[in-house]
Design a protein around this motif. Structure first.
Motif, PDB file in Angstrom:
ATOM      1  N   TYR A  44     -32.205 -73.217   1.017  1.00  0.00           N
ATOM      2  CA  TYR A  44     -33.049 -72.044   0.769  1.00  0.00           C
ATOM      3  C   TYR A  44     -32.646 -70.949   1.769  1.00  0.00           C
ATOM      4  O   TYR A  44     -32.438 -69.789   1.406  1.00  0.00           O
ATOM      5  N   GLY A  45     -32.470 -71.351   3.022  1.00  0.00           N
ATOM      6  CA  GLY A  45     -32.111 -70.417   4.087  1.00  0.00           C
ATOM      7  C   GLY A  45     -30.697 -69.877   3.976  1.00  0.00           C
ATOM      8  O   GLY A  45     -30.477 -68.673   4.099  1.00  0.00           O
ATOM      9  N   THR A  46     -29.719 -70.771   3.713  1.00  0.00           N
ATOM     10  CA  THR A  46     -28.349 -70.256   3.615  1.00  0.00           C
ATOM     11  C   THR A  46     -28.239 -69.296   2.435  1.00  0.00           C
ATOM     12  O   THR A  46     -27.570 -68.271   2.527  1.00  0.00           O
ATOM     13  N   GLY A  47     -28.914 -69.612   1.324  1.00  0.00           N
ATOM     14  CA  GLY A  47     -28.900 -68.709   0.174  1.00  0.00           C
ATOM     15  C   GLY A  47     -29.415 -67.335   0.559  1.00  0.00           C
ATOM     16  O   GLY A  47     -28.798 -66.310   0.256  1.00  0.00           O
ATOM     17  N   ALA A  48     -30.556 -67.325   1.257  1.00  0.00           N
ATOM     18  CA  ALA A  48     -31.155 -66.057   1.654  1.00  0.00           C
ATOM     19  C   ALA A  48     -30.237 -65.305   2.609  1.00  0.00           C
ATOM     20  O   ALA A  48     -29.968 -64.116   2.432  1.00  0.00           O
ATOM     21  N   TYR A  49     -29.726 -66.007   3.614  1.00  0.00           N
ATOM     22  CA  TYR A  49     -28.951 -65.325   4.645  1.00  0.00           C
ATOM     23  C   TYR A  49     -27.591 -64.834   4.147  1.00  0.00           C
ATOM     24  O   TYR A  49     -27.182 -63.711   4.444  1.00  0.00           O
ATOM     25  N   ILE A  50     -26.887 -65.685   3.376  1.00  0.00           N
ATOM     26  CA  ILE A  50     -25.564 -65.252   2.894  1.00  0.00           C
ATOM     27  C   ILE A  50     -25.730 -64.007   2.026  1.00  0.00           C
ATOM     28  O   ILE A  50     -25.035 -63.010   2.176  1.00  0.00           O
ATOM     29  N   SER A  51     -26.702 -64.068   1.129  1.00  0.00           N
ATOM     30  CA  SER A  51     -26.931 -62.944   0.233  1.00  0.00           C
ATOM     31  C   SER A  51     -27.316 -61.690   1.018  1.00  0.00           C
ATOM     32  O   SER A  51     -26.829 -60.587   0.737  1.00  0.00           O
ATOM     33  N   ALA A  52     -28.169 -61.871   2.007  1.00  0.00           N
ATOM     34  CA  ALA A  52     -28.629 -60.725   2.795  1.00  0.00           C
ATOM     35  C   ALA A  52     -27.492 -60.100   3.583  1.00  0.00           C
ATOM     36  O   ALA A  52     -27.314 -58.880   3.591  1.00  0.00           O
ATOM     37  N   VAL A  53     -26.699 -60.948   4.233  1.00  0.00           N
ATOM     38  CA  VAL A  53     -25.608 -60.424   5.063  1.00  0.00           C
ATOM     39  C   VAL A  53     -24.572 -59.712   4.190  1.00  0.00           C
ATOM     40  O   VAL A  53     -24.143 -58.597   4.503  1.00  0.00           O
ATOM     41  N   LEU A  54     -24.209 -60.334   3.067  1.00  0.00           N
ATOM     42  CA  LEU A  54     -23.206 -59.717   2.197  1.00  0.00           C
ATOM     43  C   LEU A  54     -23.678 -58.359   1.694  1.00  0.00           C
ATOM     44  O   LEU A  54     -22.941 -57.375   1.732  1.00  0.00           O
ATOM     45  N   SER A  55     -24.919 -58.307   1.204  1.00  0.00           N
ATOM     46  CA  SER A  55     -25.354 -57.059   0.573  1.00  0.00           C
ATOM     47  C   SER A  55     -25.686 -55.993   1.605  1.00  0.00           C
ATOM     48  O   SER A  55     -25.430 -54.816   1.387  1.00  0.00           O
ATOM     49  N   LYS A  56     -26.232 -56.394   2.746  1.00  0.00           N
ATOM     50  CA  LYS A  56     -26.627 -55.361   3.701  1.00  0.00           C
ATOM     51  C   LYS A  56     -25.469 -54.935   4.582  1.00  0.00           C
ATOM     52  O   LYS A  56     -25.214 -53.756   4.754  1.00  0.00           O
ATOM     53  N   ILE A  57     -24.761 -55.913   5.166  1.00  0.00           N
ATOM     54  CA  ILE A  57     -23.746 -55.564   6.151  1.00  0.00           C
ATOM     55  C   ILE A  57     -22.399 -55.277   5.488  1.00  0.00           C
ATOM     56  O   ILE A  57     -21.703 -54.332   5.863  1.00  0.00           O
ATOM     57  N   CYS A  58     -22.020 -56.070   4.464  1.00  0.00           N
ATOM     58  CA  CYS A  58     -20.718 -55.841   3.832  1.00  0.00           C
ATOM     59  C   CYS A  58     -20.817 -54.908   2.621  1.00  0.00           C
ATOM     60  O   CYS A  58     -19.798 -54.585   2.005  1.00  0.00           O
ATOM     61  N   GLY A  59     -22.027 -54.524   2.240  1.00  0.00           N
ATOM     62  CA  GLY A  59     -22.176 -53.582   1.151  1.00  0.00           C
ATOM     63  C   GLY A  59     -21.827 -54.120  -0.232  1.00  0.00           C
ATOM     64  O   GLY A  59     -21.541 -53.363  -1.145  1.00  0.00           O
ATOM     65  N   VAL A  60     -21.850 -55.436  -0.382  1.00  0.00           N
ATOM     66  CA  VAL A  60     -21.581 -56.037  -1.690  1.00  0.00           C
ATOM     67  C   VAL A  60     -22.807 -55.833  -2.587  1.00  0.00           C
ATOM     68  O   VAL A  60     -23.939 -55.791  -2.102  1.00  0.00           O
ATOM     69  N   ASN A  61     -22.558 -55.706  -3.906  1.00  0.00           N
ATOM     70  CA  ASN A  61     -23.665 -55.588  -4.852  1.00  0.00           C
ATOM     71  C   ASN A  61     -24.591 -56.795  -4.721  1.00  0.00           C
ATOM     72  O   ASN A  61     -24.132 -57.934  -4.654  1.00  0.00           O
ATOM     73  N   PRO A  62     -25.921 -56.572  -4.656  1.00  0.00           N
ATOM     74  CA  PRO A  62     -26.856 -57.690  -4.448  1.00  0.00           C
ATOM     75  C   PRO A  62     -26.705 -58.825  -5.465  1.00  0.00           C
ATOM     76  O   PRO A  62     -26.820 -59.991  -5.093  1.00  0.00           O
ATOM     77  N   TRP A  63     -26.445 -58.483  -6.744  1.00  0.00           N
ATOM     78  CA  TRP A  63     -26.292 -59.541  -7.748  1.00  0.00           C
ATOM     79  C   TRP A  63     -25.094 -60.403  -7.426  1.00  0.00           C
ATOM     80  O   TRP A  63     -25.145 -61.630  -7.496  1.00  0.00           O
ATOM     81  N   LEU A  64     -23.982 -59.710  -7.051  1.00  0.00           N
ATOM     82  CA  LEU A  64     -22.750 -60.428  -6.737  1.00  0.00           C
ATOM     83  C   LEU A  64     -22.967 -61.286  -5.480  1.00  0.00           C
ATOM     84  O   LEU A  64     -22.541 -62.443  -5.421  1.00  0.00           O
ATOM     85  N   SER A  65     -23.687 -60.733  -4.500  1.00  0.00           N
ATOM     86  CA  SER A  65     -23.893 -61.496  -3.274  1.00  0.00           C
ATOM     87  C   SER A  65     -24.773 -62.718  -3.543  1.00  0.00           C
ATOM     88  O   SER A  65     -24.605 -63.770  -2.930  1.00  0.00           O
ATOM     89  N   MET A  66     -25.699 -62.583  -4.484  1.00  0.00           N
ATOM     90  CA  MET A  66     -26.519 -63.742  -4.871  1.00  0.00           C
ATOM     91  C   MET A  66     -25.640 -64.852  -5.430  1.00  0.00           C
ATOM     92  O   MET A  66     -25.798 -66.027  -5.106  1.00  0.00           O
ATOM     93  N   LEU A  67     -24.687 -64.418  -6.270  1.00  0.00           N
ATOM     94  CA  LEU A  67     -23.780 -65.368  -6.912  1.00  0.00           C
ATOM     95  C   LEU A  67     -22.888 -66.052  -5.874  1.00  0.00           C
ATOM     96  O   LEU A  67     -22.728 -67.276  -5.872  1.00  0.00           O
ATOM     97  N   ILE A  68     -22.349 -65.227  -4.962  1.00  0.00           N
ATOM     98  CA  ILE A  68     -21.484 -65.790  -3.915  1.00  0.00           C
ATOM     99  C   ILE A  68     -22.286 -66.757  -3.052  1.00  0.00           C
ATOM    100  O   ILE A  68     -21.816 -67.845  -2.697  1.00  0.00           O
ATOM    101  N   ALA A  69     -23.530 -66.359  -2.728  1.00  0.00           N
ATOM    102  CA  ALA A  69     -24.376 -67.218  -1.894  1.00  0.00           C
ATOM    103  C   ALA A  69     -24.591 -68.560  -2.581  1.00  0.00           C
ATOM    104  O   ALA A  69     -24.494 -69.620  -1.946  1.00  0.00           O
ATOM    105  N   ALA A  70     -24.860 -68.514  -3.897  1.00  0.00           N
ATOM    106  CA  ALA A  70     -25.107 -69.764  -4.623  1.00  0.00           C
ATOM    107  C   ALA A  70     -23.853 -70.632  -4.621  1.00  0.00           C
ATOM    108  O   ALA A  70     -23.914 -71.848  -4.381  1.00  0.00           O
TER     109      ALA A  70
END
Lengths: 325, 398, 295
Positions: A68-94
């Motif tokens: 639950y935590g890694t999903g949240a954090y990977i998605s958050a870091v990708l979309s906020k810090i690396c500027g990846v699209n949130p949907w894509l970062s969700m997918l990468i996190a999963a």
């Protein structure tokens, strides 16, 4: 559940339930419960994975909060810090969380029973400490995580998020339902019954367990990403070892024998914690503990299974009464 | 079968469409003359930091009774709805949403901790409701441009560390060792302690951490014992700081211990016993109110608060944490007193926010506040006193 | 790391390890007899510590009787928990029983919070506060009490299990409840004894550790977690294995503090302890799986 209700009323029952779900967030209906329902949806997603693992392979994981935590954090870091699209970062996190679960799954699933429980607990503690030490913002967490959006439509109110979360939640439930009914599901039940017997008829037991473990991790990761993109702030506290324990409680309270029990489990715990016990001040956890004990003592097979039994009895009586005159 | 399916889908769609209709005509609440002013509060009443949250709730309960006994605010009775966060971020966010949407409060005070405060900033900001936090971190109110709706009352970590470092500098200390906890409070403190040390001619020679609920800090302290540190600075809450003090005594460390403003309650002294003596820390003036000169502007307020609080909850129970809630609620009450009659809830929220931002020279428990659009803490410097524990009593190091 | 420091790490590791071992013993006893992981074990420890404080300071009872009384009350609460919560759940699976212990833990914690308030308390030391010098390290008298108590408890427990009728019956139940039932041992009575005994040992742990670690109503979970880990390292087997598990855990955590390796500061000590746990479990996984399959 659906299989037992086959008949002309089936679709109406489903339609009525769906309608109920759709109407909940409207202000004139049950609008005040929208946010609680969002959390119920998220926790249902995490709990379903555990239900599959626990109910169908008989294996306990005390570390679901880690995914639950890694999903949240990977998605958050990708979309906020690396500027990846949130949907894509969700997918990468999963994908990343699934891969992580796969890699650790093989060594860990050589253990079983309580040793597996303690190993997954250890895993949860390690991930929790890493999130606190290495996650941006440390224990206070990271803020400013972008919202999800489709085109120009931003999921910025709880009303909109409700539909988003429950869309994912129902999708997860339906996928799980299909898995349980498929060849895989029968293999899983065989494993739960007897691993040796399952192995003897050519089921690769370890592989199945790890597959389900990966699936449960992906579900948890999706729920985590959804949480991150709607709270806009996450911190490690939401993913600690205690959360893993709560997830187990939800799975057992709801009923392990059915994936639909996950909704009941998540709903019972969330509604108790966030709604019914609020008036009790510092007595809240006393009553919470008491209810937890009572429900498990008197319905050890879970609320959902018990309710289904009661419903079955009622139908039987109804049918008999109909036949008498 | 197909027919039923079609009908079901139709049914769902039709009702869903109908339900969209009343959405546009939601009636907004209007606050009439004599209506109760509702304020919300989210505190940690259970969970790890409940020893901070409970005095906050006690203070709020006491103040509500006092205000209503005196006739309310311009004839409006005051009600404060307090929800328990259990120290849990998600529950805190839910309770804040509940206060905003269901309880329809005009302003929110709390949460108790920095972590939970930061967690609900987004919820509060998108709902356009003022929040007065009772937590330490400066991040809660900066950058002020993004924190339009957010205020806070306690002194920041930075101010407390400035006090300690100035004191250390004047005592000619040059090497210090840090021991901090891994909670939000400890980590925020550690970051500032490391960043600011050089400005005061201090060198951090060791940097150890422990977790809340750890049973012993002897290993970390033994590690510090192997360096040439001349003083230990511990950044944690009262319980763990007490274990640090006790373990330093056990190990015969022989160097002074400096602590954070998180130990500003009797529980620290009770727990650390002998080992508390000689511990130096910065804290609000509440602890040493008896020593304050009569012309100190805070003296009367502090005396009154201590007397009222201890009359209700017992001797030796007051702490500076309750004071944070006192300041937060007082400022909300000041802003409420300036409200017009018969305005809508959302106008009331805006007006209270503006009212808090215009507060000038409010004498509170933690300090003297003058808010402005560029400063949502607005505390005058010099609100902290350096205190040494001597024979189990707080003594002011003037 | 100097030699003095190393000895100090060992000494404080042994003290911490004894604490974990005392908590772990309760897990082992209940698990062996009933196969339940008792999540309320940490609460018994908390109860022991809190009770001893309130009996000494509020009720004014002298030290020794107060300590004995605290342990007895904790044991009684353990027995009550078994009778009312575990035994009534006849149809429950082991997982459900574990959830009941979680409920009981939350319930006990809540009652303690309401009854005693949220502040932490520290009962007085048993004997003095002047620490003793030992091979360049220092050890507190209370730490000697903790280590000594652990040794005495484990020896007594070993003797009890090996040389008394009840102890042997407990052991028989642990090996096979069905076979034990056939030779006339009542598994329920044994489970009751196991719960009371585990609660008493938890209480003893709480009583001896509270003067040096302070105690509040919320402490049970973390203490229980570490005790659970200690019992798992020991393999939930014999009391002696659990004590070895606890001491290993304590020393690993303590030495992990002394490691200065790049970014790995003391913040990672619990993570390092958990890595060690995972390694131990995975290395022994073949044997452990076989054991679980048999049981």
């Amino acid at each position: 559940m659906l299989a037992r209700l086959k008949g002309k009323w089936t679709y109406f029952v489903i339609a009525a339930l769906l309608l109920f779900l759709i109407l909940i967030p409207f202000r004139w209906f049950l609008g005040q419960y929208t946010v609680i329902m969002i959390f119920i949806g998220l926790f249902t997603m995490v709990t379903v994975g555990l239900c599959l693992l626990l109910g169908y392979t008989g294996q306990v994981s005390l570390g679901q909060a880690a995914f639950y935590g890694t999903g949240a954090y990977i998605s958050a870091v990708l979309s906020k810090i690396c500027g990846v699209n949130p949907w894509l970062s969700m997918l990468i996190a999963a994908a990343a969380t699934g891969a992580f679960a796969y890699v650790i799954g093989y060594p860990i699933f050589r253990l079983r029973g309580n040793y597996l429980a303690v190993a997954t607990l250890g895993l949860g503690v390690i991930v929790y400490i890493l999130l606190r030490q290495l996650g941006p913002g440390g224990p206070d967490g990271m803020a400013g995580i972008p919202y999800l959006s489709i085109g120009g439509f931003v999921f910025d109110t709880s009303f909109k998020r409700y539909f988003l979360v429950w869309f994912f939640c129902l999708a997860v439930l339906l996928i799980s339902q299909n898995i349980v009914r498929s060849r895989t599901g029968r293999a899983l039940r065989a494993i739960h019954g007897s691993e040796a017997a399952a192995e003897s008829i050519g089921i690769n037991v370890d592989q199945f367990k790890v597959k389900i473990f990966v699936l449960s991790a992906v579900y948890a990761s999706l729920a985590g990403s959804l949480l991150a993109h709607q709270m806009s702030h996450i911190s490690p506290g939401s993913f600690g070892p205690l959360v893993s324990v709560i997830i187990i409680v939800m799975a057992v309270i709801g009923g392990l024998a059915s994936i639909w029990g996950a909704i009941f489990g998540a709903a019972t715990v969330c509604i108790l914690k966030y709604e019914l016990l609020l008036g009790f001040g510092e007595w809240d956890i006393v009553i919470y503990g008491l209810i937890l004990m009572l429900v498990t003592i008197f319905m050890p097979e879970g609320l959902f299974v018990r309710l289904r039994e009661l419903f079955g009895q009622w139908r039987l009586r109804y049918a008999q009464r109909g036949a008498e005159p | 079968m197909q027919k039923y399916l079609k009908w079901s889908v139709m049914l769902v769609l039709v009702v869903a469409l109908i339900s969209l209709v009343p959405m546009g005509c939601a009636q907004e609440t209007v606050i009439e003359e004599g209506d109760t002013y509702k304020v919300g509060a989210v505190f940690d009443l259970t969970g790890p930091t409940s020893n901070l949250g409970v005095p906050e709730k006690n203070t709020v309960d006491m103040m509500v009774d006092q205000i209503n006994d005196a006739g309310g605010i311009n004839g409006h009775p005051l009600e404060v709805i307090v929800w328990d966060t259990e120290g849990d971020n998600d529950k805190c966010a839910l309770m804040a949403t509940r206060l905003i949407e269901q309880d329809e409060v005009i302003a929110i005070i709390g949460p108790t901790r920095s972590g939970t405060s930061l967690h609900i900033l987004d919820t509060v900001t998108t709902a356009d409701i003022p929040l007065v936090s009772c937590a330490a971190s400066i991040k809660i109110v900066t950058p002020v441009g993004e924190r339009y709706w957010i205020f806070k009352t306690p002194q920041t970590d930075k101010e407390a560390i400035t006090e300690i470092y100035t004191y250390l500098q004047s005592a000619n200390v040059s090497n210090i060792a840090l021991i901090t906890d891994t909670s939000g409070f400890g980590v925020a403190g550690r970051d500032i302690l490391i960043a600011d040390a050089a400005d005061y001619g201090l060198t951090v020679v060791d940097d150890q951490t422990f977790d809340n609920d750890d049973t012993s800090m002897q290993s970390q302290l033994a590690h510090i014992g192997g360096t040439d540190a001349e003083a230990v600075v511990c950044w944690s809450t009262d319980k763990e700081s007490a274990i640090v003090a006790l373990d330093m005594q056990t190990l015969h460390m022989g160097i002074p211990l400096y602590c954070s403003h998180g130990i500003a309650n009797m529980a620290f002294i009770t727990a650390a016993g002998d080992a508390a003596n000689g511990v130096i820390f910065p804290a609000g003036k509440l602890l040493i109110v008896d020593d304050l000169p009569a012309d100190d502007p805070q003296k009367d307020v502090l005396m009154q608060y201590r007397q009222d609080y201890e009359a209700l909850y017992g001797e030796g129970t007051m702490s500076t944490f309750g004071g944070h809630a006192y300041d937060a609620l007082s400022m909300v009450v000041i802003a409420l007193a300036g409200l017009d009659e018969g305005i809508t809830l959302s106008d009331a929220r805006t007006a209270v926010r503006d009212g808090i931002e215009q507060i000038t020279y409010f004498v509170g428990i933690s300090g003297i506040f003058t808010m402005s659009p560029t400063d949502h803490l607005g505390m005058e410097p010099g609100s902290l006193a350096m205190i040494e524990i001597v024979d189990g009593e707080w003594t002011w190091l003037k | 790391m100097s030699a003095d420091q190393f000895v100090q790490y060992l000494v404080s590791g042994l003290t911490m390890g004894s604490i974990y071992a005392l908590i772990g013993l309760g897990f082992t006893i209940i698990y062996a007899v009933t196969r339940i992981i008792n999540f309320a074990q940490g609460e018994f420890v908390m109860l022991g510590g809190m009770l001893s404080f309130y009996l000494i300071s509020a009720a004014g009872i002298p030290l020794a009787p107060a300590l004995i009384l605290s342990v007895l009350i904790a044991a009684a609460i353990g027995a009550i928990m078994y009778i009312f919560a575990i035994r009534t759940a006849r149809r429950a699976s082991v997982v459900s029983l574990i959830i009941i212990t979680i409920g009981a833990a939350i319930f006990i914690r809540g009652i303690a919070g309401v009854g005693w308030g949220v502040e932490h308390v520290r009962p007085p030391y048993f004997t003095g506060s002047e620490s003793i010098s030992l091979l360049g390290a220092y050890i507190h008298p209370q730490a000697l009490w903790i280590i000594g108590t652990t040794l005495v408890v484990v020896v007594l427990l070993h003797l009890f299990l090996s040389y008394t009728m009840v102890g042997k019956a407990l052991k028989a139940c642990a090996i096979s409840p069905v076979a034990a039932g056939m030779v006339g041992i009542n598994p329920r009575a044994m489970a009751l004894i196991a719960f009371a005994l585990a609660a008493a040992i938890g209480g003893i742990g709480g009583v001896v550790m509270a003067p040096s670690i302070s105690m509040d109503f919320n402490d049970g979970f973390k203490l229980g977690l570490m005790g659970f880990v200690a019992a798992s390292i020991g393999g939930f087997k014999s009391p002696i294995a659990t004590v070895i598990g606890g001491l290993t855990l304590g020393i690993v955590v303590s030495l992990a503090v002394g490691v200065d390796w790049g970014p790995f500061t003391s913040a990672y000590k619990d993570a390092i302890a958990m890595m060690v746990l995972l390694l131990i479990l995975i290395i022994r996984s073949g044997r452990l799986s076989a054991e679980e399959r048999e049981s």
